[in-house]
Design a protein around this motif. Sequence first.
Motif: not given
Length: 297
Positions: A29-32, A39-42
């Motif tokens: 996951v990208a933790e922003i 935000a978080s994006v897998a």
Amino acid sequence: MTSTLDTLNTAFGIPNTLHFTEVKPGFVVAEITTPLASASVALHGAHVLSWQPAGQQPVIWVSKAAFFEPGKPVRGGVPVCWPWFGAVPGKTLHGFVRTMIWQVRGAELDATGQLVLRLGLTDDATTRAVWDHAFDLELAVTVGSTLALALTTRNTGDAPLSITQALHSYFCTADITQTTVQGLDGTPYLDKVQNFAVCQQSGDVTFSGETDRIYTDTTSDSLIQDGAGRRSIRIAKQGSASTVVWNPWVEKEKTMADMAPGEHRQFLCVETCNAGSDAVTIAPAMTHTLAATISLV
């Protein structure tokens, strides 16, 4: 996986802003975090899992019972449904890209302080076995005081291709029985609860039972009025001719292993789509972008 994380963080990480982490084995996951929002994006499915503007409550909903496992869809967030939306006989529901691992193509802060993350996929032997077309697919996720999603399909083959698709957004709400959706008054829709009966919306969309509707021939913004939460969520869209509104309600919720009891009261889906008869045909070397911009108003 440690070496993969190290590679991602070296190539794309931004100190105090963007960091890649493994939340479960094989699930990166990208933790922003920026002054504007978190935000978080897998990478699994290019799946937005959260977005929370600074000083606000979370906007994107994910089930407490969701699976975070390679090869399985995640219940909640913003699944990418592509190159088909819904059920196709003999094929995986909602297409195949929502359970694939996407590649990171870029990450940067823009001039306004928004974080722009680009993830992509191209065809290979695995995709051609289920959908025999050449393509390049990219999702740009722009995280700021708004959340902007842009899904671009490029036809890299030598014949036209036809797709249906959706940014299958799940939104938090304090109480679904006190929630309405505006912007669809007068719009025709297919009611899946009534075996795809053709209906027409009159006034705001309200919720008192299972709701599963494909609103056709609409390019309008939708506005979620979260009465109990005392806030409004706007979904503006481009490249989309249909909108889906969904909530499973009590009985259907019971059939879902990845949804906890009573969670239907806490969310609704308002999906930016090209669904059903609103399929998109893309000529060779051409592109189509499906885009949604989500904001609190």
